[in-house]
Scaffold this motif. Sequence first.
Motif, PDB file in Angstrom:
ATOM      1  N   ASN A 339      40.591  38.921  28.904  1.00  0.00           N
ATOM      2  CA  ASN A 339      40.835  37.634  29.559  1.00  0.00           C
ATOM      3  C   ASN A 339      41.090  36.528  28.536  1.00  0.00           C
ATOM      4  O   ASN A 339      40.422  36.456  27.497  1.00  0.00           O
ATOM      5  CB  ASN A 339      39.639  37.241  30.420  1.00  0.00           C
ATOM      6  CG  ASN A 339      39.587  38.049  31.710  1.00  0.00           C
ATOM      7  OD1 ASN A 339      40.555  38.709  32.073  1.00  0.00           O
ATOM      8  ND2 ASN A 339      38.455  38.009  32.391  1.00  0.00           N
ATOM      9  N   THR A 340      42.034  35.673  28.848  1.00  0.00           N
ATOM     10  CA  THR A 340      42.320  34.496  28.026  1.00  0.00           C
ATOM     11  C   THR A 340      42.017  33.253  28.847  1.00  0.00           C
ATOM     12  O   THR A 340      42.490  33.135  29.986  1.00  0.00           O
ATOM     13  CB  THR A 340      43.798  34.467  27.597  1.00  0.00           C
ATOM     14  OG1 THR A 340      44.087  35.648  26.859  1.00  0.00           O
ATOM     15  CG2 THR A 340      44.085  33.252  26.735  1.00  0.00           C
ATOM     16  N   PRO A 341      41.224  32.317  28.327  1.00  0.00           N
ATOM     17  CA  PRO A 341      40.868  31.132  29.118  1.00  0.00           C
ATOM     18  C   PRO A 341      42.083  30.264  29.431  1.00  0.00           C
ATOM     19  O   PRO A 341      42.984  30.108  28.597  1.00  0.00           O
ATOM     20  CB  PRO A 341      39.861  30.396  28.225  1.00  0.00           C
ATOM     21  CG  PRO A 341      40.141  30.880  26.848  1.00  0.00           C
ATOM     22  CD  PRO A 341      40.603  32.294  26.987  1.00  0.00           C
ATOM     23  N   ILE A 342      42.102  29.719  30.626  1.00  0.00           N
ATOM     24  CA  ILE A 342      43.189  28.819  31.027  1.00  0.00           C
ATOM     25  C   ILE A 342      43.165  27.554  30.172  1.00  0.00           C
ATOM     26  O   ILE A 342      44.203  27.023  29.786  1.00  0.00           O
ATOM     27  CB  ILE A 342      43.058  28.469  32.527  1.00  0.00           C
ATOM     28  CG1 ILE A 342      43.219  29.743  33.371  1.00  0.00           C
ATOM     29  CG2 ILE A 342      44.083  27.424  32.935  1.00  0.00           C
ATOM     30  CD1 ILE A 342      42.942  29.529  34.852  1.00  0.00           C
ATOM     31  N   ILE A 343      41.954  27.081  29.863  1.00  0.00           N
ATOM     32  CA  ILE A 343      41.784  25.889  29.018  1.00  0.00           C
ATOM     33  C   ILE A 343      41.331  26.366  27.641  1.00  0.00           C
ATOM     34  O   ILE A 343      40.224  26.881  27.483  1.00  0.00           O
ATOM     35  CB  ILE A 343      40.741  24.927  29.625  1.00  0.00           C
ATOM     36  CG1 ILE A 343      41.154  24.528  31.046  1.00  0.00           C
ATOM     37  CG2 ILE A 343      40.574  23.699  28.749  1.00  0.00           C
ATOM     38  CD1 ILE A 343      40.078  23.769  31.799  1.00  0.00           C
ATOM     39  N   SER A 344      42.176  26.196  26.648  1.00  0.00           N
ATOM     40  CA  SER A 344      41.867  26.725  25.314  1.00  0.00           C
ATOM     41  C   SER A 344      41.002  25.782  24.487  1.00  0.00           C
ATOM     42  O   SER A 344      40.254  26.210  23.611  1.00  0.00           O
ATOM     43  CB  SER A 344      43.167  27.017  24.558  1.00  0.00           C
ATOM     44  OG  SER A 344      43.951  25.838  24.448  1.00  0.00           O
ATOM     45  N   ASN A 345      41.088  24.480  24.753  1.00  0.00           N
ATOM     46  CA  ASN A 345      40.353  23.495  23.950  1.00  0.00           C
ATOM     47  C   ASN A 345      39.405  22.709  24.850  1.00  0.00           C
ATOM     48  O   ASN A 345      39.839  21.895  25.662  1.00  0.00           O
ATOM     49  CB  ASN A 345      41.342  22.553  23.260  1.00  0.00           C
ATOM     50  CG  ASN A 345      40.654  21.576  22.325  1.00  0.00           C
ATOM     51  OD1 ASN A 345      39.444  21.622  22.141  1.00  0.00           O
ATOM     52  ND2 ASN A 345      41.435  20.681  21.738  1.00  0.00           N
TER      53      ASN A 345
END
Length: 421
Positions: A339-345
């Motif tokens: 999974n890759t977060p929708i919000i990276s920062n």
Amino acid sequence: MNHLVLPLKIAICWKLLTIILLGYIIYSVKMYNFEQSAGNQRIKKIILVGTSETTRDPRTINTGRYSPWNQNLLKQSYNHNFIFNKNTIRFYSTSNVENNTKDLHPLKTYENFKENRLAILKEQKDKSGVYCLINRINGNAYVGSSIHLASRMRNYLNNTFLKSKQNINMPIVKALLKYNQESFTLLILEYVEPDYLTIRETYYITYVMPHYNVLKQGYSSLGYKHTEETKELLSELAKNRTHSEETKGLIARALTGENNPFYNKSHSIESKVRMIEAKSAYPVYVYNSYKKLLVIFPSVSTLAKLIQSNNSTIIDVIKEQTIFRGEWYFTNLPYDINNTPIISNWTSSKECEQLILNINNSSHIRKAVFVYDNNKNFLCKYEGVTKAQDALNINHSTIKKHAKLGSAYNGYIFSYERLIK
């Protein structure tokens, strides 16, 4: 037997004479070695002079430094029975130390030691080298070295540190307190690897012959290791040691205002994140009710502070895997490693700010109720059992019962979580 007395006396006299001559020769050799060890200091019979490994005592009656201009004055003072302390008179080739420093070619010069404080601490951070402090009022100088130049300069600028018992008797410290740091110029002579600091410091001390230096050679305890016995002794001394109230007060004053190393500074966002991550036991993964990864926070405390909750509540949500405020899941491990977060920062993005705002606006929701038809088509989400009761005209206890089981009643399926087909 009388005829043996005269030769015996002659033999004894010769032995005594030989002993006297040997003693004189040994004494001469020692005096020669002493003069050699004194370096550039000039030894005169009428004035007792020690090596530069001595301290100056302000209580001595007279002190002086040799030069062609004050030589006669020193002799005259001696003839008038002035007492000279052998540890305080030092002789150099000139009377003005500035003449010994004018030929230096420093890498960096700070004309006003105090006013250039911020630049010094910033530019010399994490640097190792040899430096020179010059008193602009009288031209006297001090040469030193440090593996942490910024830290050493910070100490020189801290009057509380200078006035401490272990430092107050150092000549350079007395000068800094007497003339103020504003009266000194700082020269960064050379950046040196720690292993060669002592050698280069000794070179500059020999070249400059600075007035404020107690030792005529560079000295460093770098690389020294305590014996096991000493370590045990230090350990015992440190056990159960507590500071007195007076000591605590001194420590507090030493770190107040400009003396605080973090004075007028603030951590960058990157530094704050690194500190949080260093203190955190694990990160927190935030998912929505559809089990989509939204963002990753570095710690429980960070998330708790942002969403106006507390650590124990978030930890319970993570352990029990219940939905938080009707919409979000918190985990310490991702549901899917890919999974890759929708919000990276999480620190500065508008999306994260909006997410935090939504979570805070839902603080009144304890358990939301998801309602579906018999075919598991989503109908509505209510903020609580009471809201569902009012809308569907079904008793709240009945809704609770079926919501726990995720079962159907009267054409509706109730659940505390979103049902994903």
